[in-house]
Design a protein around this motif. Structure first.
Motif, short mmCIF file in Angstrom:
data_model
loop_
_atom_site.label_atom_id
_atom_site.label_comp_id
_atom_site.label_asym_id
_atom_site.label_seq_id
_atom_site.Cartn_x
_atom_site.Cartn_y
_atom_site.Cartn_z
N ALA A 1 0.86 -1.18 0.00
CA ALA A 1 0.00 0.00 0.00
C ALA A 1 0.90 1.23 0.00
CB ALA A 1 -0.91 -0.01 1.23
N GLU A 2 0.58 2.19 -0.86
CA GLU A 2 1.43 3.38 -1.02
C GLU A 2 1.72 4.10 0.30
OE1 GLU A 2 3.43 4.65 -3.34
OE2 GLU A 2 2.90 2.97 -4.61
N ASP A 3 0.74 4.13 1.19
CA ASP A 3 0.95 4.84 2.45
C ASP A 3 1.87 4.07 3.41
OD1 ASP A 3 -0.96 2.85 2.98
OD2 ASP A 3 -2.08 4.11 4.38
N ARG A 4 2.25 2.85 3.03
CA ARG A 4 3.14 2.03 3.87
C ARG A 4 4.51 1.81 3.24
NH1 ARG A 4 1.64 -3.35 5.21
NH2 ARG A 4 3.11 -3.03 6.90
N VAL A 5 4.70 2.23 2.00
CA VAL A 5 5.93 1.93 1.27
C VAL A 5 7.17 2.36 2.04
CG1 VAL A 5 7.29 2.54 -0.78
CG2 VAL A 5 4.93 1.84 -1.03
N GLU A 6 7.17 3.57 2.57
CA GLU A 6 8.35 4.08 3.26
C GLU A 6 8.70 3.22 4.48
OE1 GLU A 6 11.41 6.53 2.89
OE2 GLU A 6 9.71 6.68 1.54
N ALA A 7 7.72 2.95 5.31
CA ALA A 7 7.96 2.16 6.53
C ALA A 7 8.32 0.71 6.20
CB ALA A 7 6.73 2.19 7.43
N VAL A 8 7.63 0.13 5.25
CA VAL A 8 7.91 -1.26 4.86
C VAL A 8 9.29 -1.35 4.22
CG1 VAL A 8 7.24 -3.12 3.28
CG2 VAL A 8 5.50 -1.97 4.66
N GLY A 9 9.62 -0.39 3.37
CA GLY A 9 10.94 -0.37 2.74
C GLY A 9 12.05 -0.29 3.77
N ARG A 10 11.88 0.55 4.77
CA ARG A 10 12.89 0.65 5.84
C ARG A 10 13.02 -0.68 6.59
NH1 ARG A 10 10.46 5.46 7.51
NH2 ARG A 10 11.33 7.18 6.37
N ALA A 11 11.90 -1.32 6.89
CA ALA A 11 11.94 -2.61 7.60
C ALA A 11 12.64 -3.68 6.76
CB ALA A 11 10.52 -3.06 7.96
N MET A 12 12.33 -3.74 5.47
CA MET A 12 12.95 -4.74 4.59
C MET A 12 14.44 -4.48 4.45
SD MET A 12 10.14 -5.21 1.57
CE MET A 12 8.59 -6.05 1.83
N ALA A 13 14.82 -3.22 4.37
CA ALA A 13 16.23 -2.87 4.18
C ALA A 13 17.09 -3.27 5.38
CB ALA A 13 16.36 -1.37 3.91
N GLN A 14 16.48 -3.57 6.51
CA GLN A 14 17.23 -3.98 7.71
C GLN A 14 17.74 -5.42 7.63
OE1 GLN A 14 18.14 -1.70 10.05
NE2 GLN A 14 17.20 -0.39 8.50
N TYR A 15 17.18 -6.22 6.75
CA TYR A 15 17.60 -7.61 6.63
C TYR A 15 18.98 -7.68 5.99
CZ TYR A 15 13.13 -9.64 7.93
OH TYR A 15 12.01 -10.04 8.63
N ARG A 16 19.89 -8.37 6.62
CA ARG A 16 21.25 -8.45 6.08
C ARG A 16 21.27 -9.24 4.77
NH1 ARG A 16 24.27 -12.77 6.59
NH2 ARG A 16 23.56 -14.54 7.80
N GLU A 17 20.29 -10.10 4.52
CA GLU A 17 20.24 -10.87 3.27
C GLU A 17 19.71 -10.04 2.10
OE1 GLU A 17 19.24 -13.62 6.77
OE2 GLU A 17 18.51 -11.67 6.07
N ILE A 18 19.24 -8.84 2.38
CA ILE A 18 18.71 -7.96 1.33
C ILE A 18 19.75 -6.89 1.02
CG2 ILE A 18 16.96 -6.20 0.83
CD1 ILE A 18 14.95 -7.96 2.33
N SER A 19 20.19 -6.88 -0.24
CA SER A 19 21.22 -5.91 -0.64
C SER A 19 20.65 -4.66 -1.29
CB SER A 19 22.23 -6.56 -1.59
OG SER A 19 21.58 -6.94 -2.78
N HIS A 20 19.47 -4.74 -1.87
CA HIS A 20 18.87 -3.61 -2.57
C HIS A 20 17.41 -3.51 -2.15
CE1 HIS A 20 22.23 -4.72 -5.14
NE2 HIS A 20 22.15 -3.54 -5.72
N CYS A 21 16.91 -2.30 -2.06
CA CYS A 21 15.49 -2.08 -1.77
C CYS A 21 15.08 -0.80 -2.50
CB CYS A 21 15.27 -1.97 -0.27
SG CYS A 21 13.53 -1.87 0.20
N TYR A 22 14.17 -0.94 -3.47
CA TYR A 22 13.77 0.20 -4.31
C TYR A 22 12.25 0.29 -4.40
CZ TYR A 22 18.51 0.22 -6.21
OH TYR A 22 19.87 0.29 -6.37
N ARG A 23 11.75 1.51 -4.46
CA ARG A 23 10.34 1.76 -4.75
C ARG A 23 10.25 2.15 -6.22
NH1 ARG A 23 6.67 4.26 -7.21
NH2 ARG A 23 4.68 4.59 -6.25
N ARG A 24 9.34 1.52 -6.94
CA ARG A 24 9.12 1.85 -8.35
C ARG A 24 7.63 1.94 -8.61
NH1 ARG A 24 13.83 -1.97 -10.82
NH2 ARG A 24 15.50 -0.53 -10.26
N ASP A 25 7.26 2.61 -9.67
CA ASP A 25 5.84 2.71 -10.02
C ASP A 25 5.34 1.38 -10.55
OD1 ASP A 25 5.68 5.39 -9.32
OD2 ASP A 25 6.17 6.09 -11.34
N PRO A 26 4.12 0.98 -10.14
CA PRO A 26 3.53 -0.23 -10.74
C PRO A 26 3.20 0.04 -12.21
CG PRO A 26 2.13 0.67 -8.96
CD PRO A 26 3.30 1.58 -9.12
N ALA A 27 2.99 -1.02 -12.96
CA ALA A 27 2.64 -0.89 -14.38
C ALA A 27 1.34 -1.65 -14.62
CB ALA A 27 3.77 -1.48 -15.24
#
Length: 172
Positions: free
Chosen positions: A76-102
């Motif tokens: 959900a767009e209103d959660r992207v920032e918070a969810v992105g920050r949470a996902m980026a904390q995982y050491r197994e995740i090297s990249h985390c990007y928000r992009r427009d849906p198509a």
């Protein structure tokens, strides 16, 4: 606009940085300047936002990580920032990007998950999903690396007095 020295420093950091105790001193010597001038100029480029980060590339296959999956998440767009920050904390995740849906592709947040095998990638994605409450996602596993290079901003022939073969950083 970059001056000549700034261009030479960007050139110096856009390829492999030497693995030595004082890499910036070596790069400075190649440019025939002192290390302090090199570092102060680089700091200035960072402060101006021209250089945002220096990054290292790990050849994950050589380090025991045989699988990686670009994971596309529908958030959900209103959660992207918070969810992105949470996902980026995982050491197994090297990249985390928000992009427009198509059209026909509802995903708007992307992560790159690295693991020993595909089952481990799936387990990590499931853990991320549970933690964030995002349950609509798809894993796209890498099958073959076709190209992996850093961007070249200034070719060696861009200078009247080109620096000798030099080093690497990710500019983004």
């Amino acid at each position: 606009m970059l001056n000549e020295l700034e261009k030479k420093i960007v050139f110096a950091i856009q390829s492999d940085i030497p693995i030595v105790e004082r890499p910036y001193r070596l790069l400075a010597e190649r440019l025939q300047i002192d290390e302090e001038t090199f570092l102060n100029t680089l700091r200035g480029l960072c402060e101006r936002g021209i250089v945002r980060r220096l990054g290292a590339t790990l050849r994950h296959q050589k380090s025991g990580y045989e699988a990686n999956a670009m994971t596309a998440w529908q958030v959900a767009e209103d959660r992207v920032e918070a969810v992105g920050r949470a996902m980026a904390q995982y050491r197994e995740i090297s990249h985390c990007y928000r992009r427009d849906p198509a059209p026909g592709w509802p995903y708007n947040l992307y992560t790159m998950i690295h693991a020993r095998n595909e089952d481990d990638c799936r387990a990590i994605a499931e853990a991320v999903s549970r933690q964030t409450g995002v349950d609509t996602y798809i894993l796209l596993f890498s099958r073959r690396e076709m190209k992996k290079t850093s961007m070249t901003y200034f070719p060696e022939d861009a200078f009247s007095d080109p620096p000798s073969a030099a080093p690497s950083a990710v500019l983004s």
